[in-house]
Design an enzyme around this catalytic site. Structure first.
Site, PDB file in Angstrom:
ATOM      1  CG  HIS A  96     -10.287   4.348  -0.564  1.00 51.45           C
ATOM      2  ND1 HIS A  96      -9.163   4.945  -1.097  1.00 51.45           N
ATOM      3  CD2 HIS A  96      -9.833   3.483   0.366  1.00 51.45           C
ATOM      4  CE1 HIS A  96      -8.094   4.480  -0.505  1.00 51.45           C
ATOM      5  NE2 HIS A  96      -8.460   3.578   0.393  1.00 51.45           N
ATOM      6  CE1 TYR A 125      -8.775  -0.018  -0.402  1.00 54.35           C
ATOM      7  CE2 TYR A 125      -8.605  -2.235   0.475  1.00 54.35           C
ATOM      8  CZ  TYR A 125      -8.529  -0.881   0.658  1.00 54.35           C
ATOM      9  OH  TYR A 125      -8.197  -0.365   1.883  1.00 54.35           O
ATOM     10  CD  GLU A 169      -2.640   0.838   7.795  1.00 56.19           C
ATOM     11  OE1 GLU A 169      -1.683   0.265   8.378  1.00 56.19           O
ATOM     12  OE2 GLU A 169      -2.966   0.574   6.626  1.00 56.19           O
ATOM     13  CB  CYS A 225      -3.763  -0.522  -4.773  1.00 58.36           C
ATOM     14  SG  CYS A 225      -4.939  -1.038  -3.506  1.00 58.36           S
ATOM     15  CB  THR A 285      -3.994   4.595   5.059  1.00 60.98           C
ATOM     16  OG1 THR A 285      -4.715   3.420   5.392  1.00 60.98           O
ATOM     17  CG2 THR A 285      -2.937   4.271   4.021  1.00 60.98           C
ATOM     18  CB  CYS A 307      -0.899  -0.004   1.234  1.00 61.81           C
ATOM     19  SG  CYS A 307      -1.713   1.562   1.563  1.00 61.81           S
ATOM     20  CD  GLU A 328      -5.598  -2.061   3.530  1.00 61.67           C
ATOM     21  OE1 GLU A 328      -6.127  -0.945   3.391  1.00 61.67           O
ATOM     22  OE2 GLU A 328      -5.602  -2.919   2.628  1.00 61.67           O
ATOM     23  CB  CYS A 384      -5.424   5.998  -3.162  1.00 57.25           C
ATOM     24  SG  CYS A 384      -4.016   4.929  -3.375  1.00 57.25           S
TER      25      CYS A 384
HETATM   26 FE1  SF4 Z   1      -3.433   1.729   0.042  1.00 62.78          FE
HETATM   27 FE2  SF4 Z   1      -4.796   0.691  -1.983  1.00 62.78          FE
HETATM   28 FE3  SF4 Z   1      -6.031   2.305  -0.228  1.00 62.78          FE
HETATM   29 FE4  SF4 Z   1      -4.218   3.249  -1.996  1.00 62.78          FE
HETATM   30  S1  SF4 Z   1      -6.231   2.333  -2.453  1.00 62.78           S
HETATM   31  S2  SF4 Z   1      -4.374   3.777   0.166  1.00 62.78           S
HETATM   32  S3  SF4 Z   1      -2.739   1.574  -2.057  1.00 62.78           S
HETATM   33  S4  SF4 Z   1      -5.141   0.254   0.194  1.00 62.78           S
HETATM   34 FE    FE Z   2      -6.420   0.817   2.345  1.00 62.33          FE
END
Ligand code: SF4
Ligand code: FE
Length: 484
Positions: free
Chosen positions: A291, A295, A256, A298, A189, A98, A442, A102
């Site tokens: 968001h 996922y 985090e 990422c 995060t 991560c 996570e 984002c």
């Molecule tokens: Fe982390 Fe993925 Fe969330 Fe970006 S979208 S902050 S890489 S978990």
């Molecule tokens: Fe996350």
């Protein structure tokens, strides 16, 4: 735009109050607990600054026409949203974990859209203020953390009925030139290594919860802000920087933190919602939709590295040609690409909001995240299956370096000819780290716990409409049951 080194320097010019394992850190960004996460976030800067991926890492600001990082960009089209997913996959693949940044870009898009609507309904001036703040964020290429989740205390009670009213961030004083906030945000995060914290409410609020309807931007080193950096499984290994047992030079998930706001003064120009609880729900839902779609990008990038590491280890084990192993690798591919398809699909079906930016399709976005809560566990299980029990029993790096027994361990842990035991150990440690409980949890709770997605999914699925369609197709008529 900054590069990674400039980003690190910019952090070091600030002096936030960061605690880790009971002590305030004097040089937090050099501390081995934080440094891997800072290094990971720095990749988001380096990839934008090096010019090799301009089409996905950068964008043109609609506010002043300058070239900016896509991490400070508003989503002005479907194309912008798809490029964001491609960017997340790229960075996920470059870091294997991560990269934290984002949350901020989804936060600015949510605040942009909701401040516009509050102003239109109530004649407030939040949107113009936010525009000014965002211009600064873009020009200085700042990293912002999105702080949404409150500790929540007794979850059967709303914020204003908690025994301790501070268990959700709230406005405790309204002054002529700003507000004073108190409370805490948890699991945030990248907070410790962000320049700015975007404080947002965690749920929709009726009039009696107006003091909890607060959205604002707080510098990470503002007076009254304390950051408590969390612990992770195996985090003492970070102290052995550069050694095999770390598994990766980058962080494992998002570093985090818990944030504590002890009567923090926020001047008017940084306040973007102060009491308009009827808009808090929209802010939460939009932020979550963007968001949750992420996922699929990422985690896909992370899984690319994990899949590669697992295949390499299978080669060293001499099992890569085995049909069963290949089938398990295929299953990983299937799980990862299913999620990537959902992320791209939710972006392709986006719709424009009144403020001009575009929102992903919430049903598909929430489905992506729901799949992630399962698929990341399934991918981890498959990698464990292929890697073998050695993932949890491998002797330490210190033993391999021991003059007395190191040679024996080298001999007995050898794999296929032509590969070093060191490479084998590196792969094992990487897979171990990237499928650890921190990563799994996570995937389960990041961007909202599984049930949060299911609530949106059922609402968005529109059961009454589907029932009407079923009646039409099957030939069921409304009216007196006797007539049928
Ligand atoms: Fe982390 Fe993925 Fe969330 Fe970006 S979208 S902050 S890489 S978990
Ligand atoms: Fe996350």
């Amino acid at each position: 735009m900054m590069n990674g080194t400039q980003y690190l320097e910019s952090l070091k010019r600030r002096s936030p109050r960061i605690f880790y394992r009971g002590k305030r850190l004097a040089n937090p960004y050099d501390h081995p607990a934080l440094a891997p996460h800072v290094r990971t976030a720095a990749v988001t800067y380096d990839l934008a600054a090096n010019g090799k991926h301009d089409d996905i890492m950068t964008a043109t600001s609609a506010l002043d026409g300058t070239k900016i990082s896509r991490f400070t960009h508003l989503f002005w089209s479907v194309d912008d949203l798809i490029r964001k997913i491609a960017m997340l996959r790229l960075i996920g693949r470059e870091t294997g974990t991560c990269f934290q940044r984002c949350v901020g870009v989804d936060g600015i898009n949510a605040i942009w859209s909701v401040t516009y609507e509050i102003d239109r309904a109530k004649g407030t001036g939040y949107h113009k203020r936010f525009r000014e703040f965002l211009l600064r964020l873009q020009r200085e290429d700042l990293m912002s953390a999105g702080a949404m989740t409150d500790p929540k205390g007794d979850r059967s009670l709303p914020p204003w009925q908690q025994a301790d009213p501070d268990l959700y961030v709230r406005i405790v004083e309204r002054r002529s030139d700003g507000i004073v906030i108190r409370g805490s945000k948890t699991h945030i995060t990248g907070a410790a290594n962000s320049h700015e914290i975007l404080v947002m409410p965690t749920l929709g609020l009726p009039p009696e919860g107006a003091d909890y309807a607060v959205t604002c931007a707080v510098p990470i080193d503002a007076p009254g802000v304390t950051v408590v950096f969390g612990r992770q499984t195996n985090d003492e290994r970070k102290e052995e920087e550069g050694r095999f047992d770390c598994g990766t030079p980058f962080g494992i998930v998002g570093g985090e933190s818990t944030l504590i706001f002890e009567d923090v003064f926020v001047p008017d120009e940084r306040v973007f919602m102060a009491g308009e609880g009827e808009f808090a729900g929209a802010l939460v839902e939009r932020f979550s939709a963007w968001h949750r779609a992420n996922y699929g990008g990422c985690k896909g990038g992370n899984a690319d590295v994990l899949l590669g590491a697992t295949a390499l280890l299978a080669e060293i084990h001499g099992t890569i040609k085995n049909a069963v192993v290949r089938d398990k690798l295929t299953e990983i591919v299937h799980l990862v690409e299913t999620n990537y398809a959902g992320a791209v699909g939710s972006s392709a079906l986006a719709r424009q909001l009144p403020a001009g930016n575009w929102l992903v399709d919430p049903l598909l976005a929430n489905t992506v995240k729901q799949n992630v809560t399962r698929f990341v566990y399934q991918v981890a299980r498959l990698t464990h299956d292929i890697a073998g029990g050695i993932l949890s029993t491998l002797p330490s790096d210190a033993d391999f370096r021991s003059g007395e027994i190191g040679g024996l361990l080298e001999k007995y842990f050898a794999g296929k000819q032509g590969f070093s035991t060191g490479d084998k150990r590196k792969l094992i440690r990487y897979i171990e780290g990237m499928t650890s409980v921190a990563t799994l949890v996570e995937a389960l709770h990041g961007a909202g716990s599984p049930q949060a997605q299911r609530i949106v999914m059922l609402r968005q699925a529109d059961l009454p409409e589907k029932a009407r369609q079923a009646k039409k197709v099957i030939g069921i008529k409304d009216g007196d049951p006797k007539d049928k």
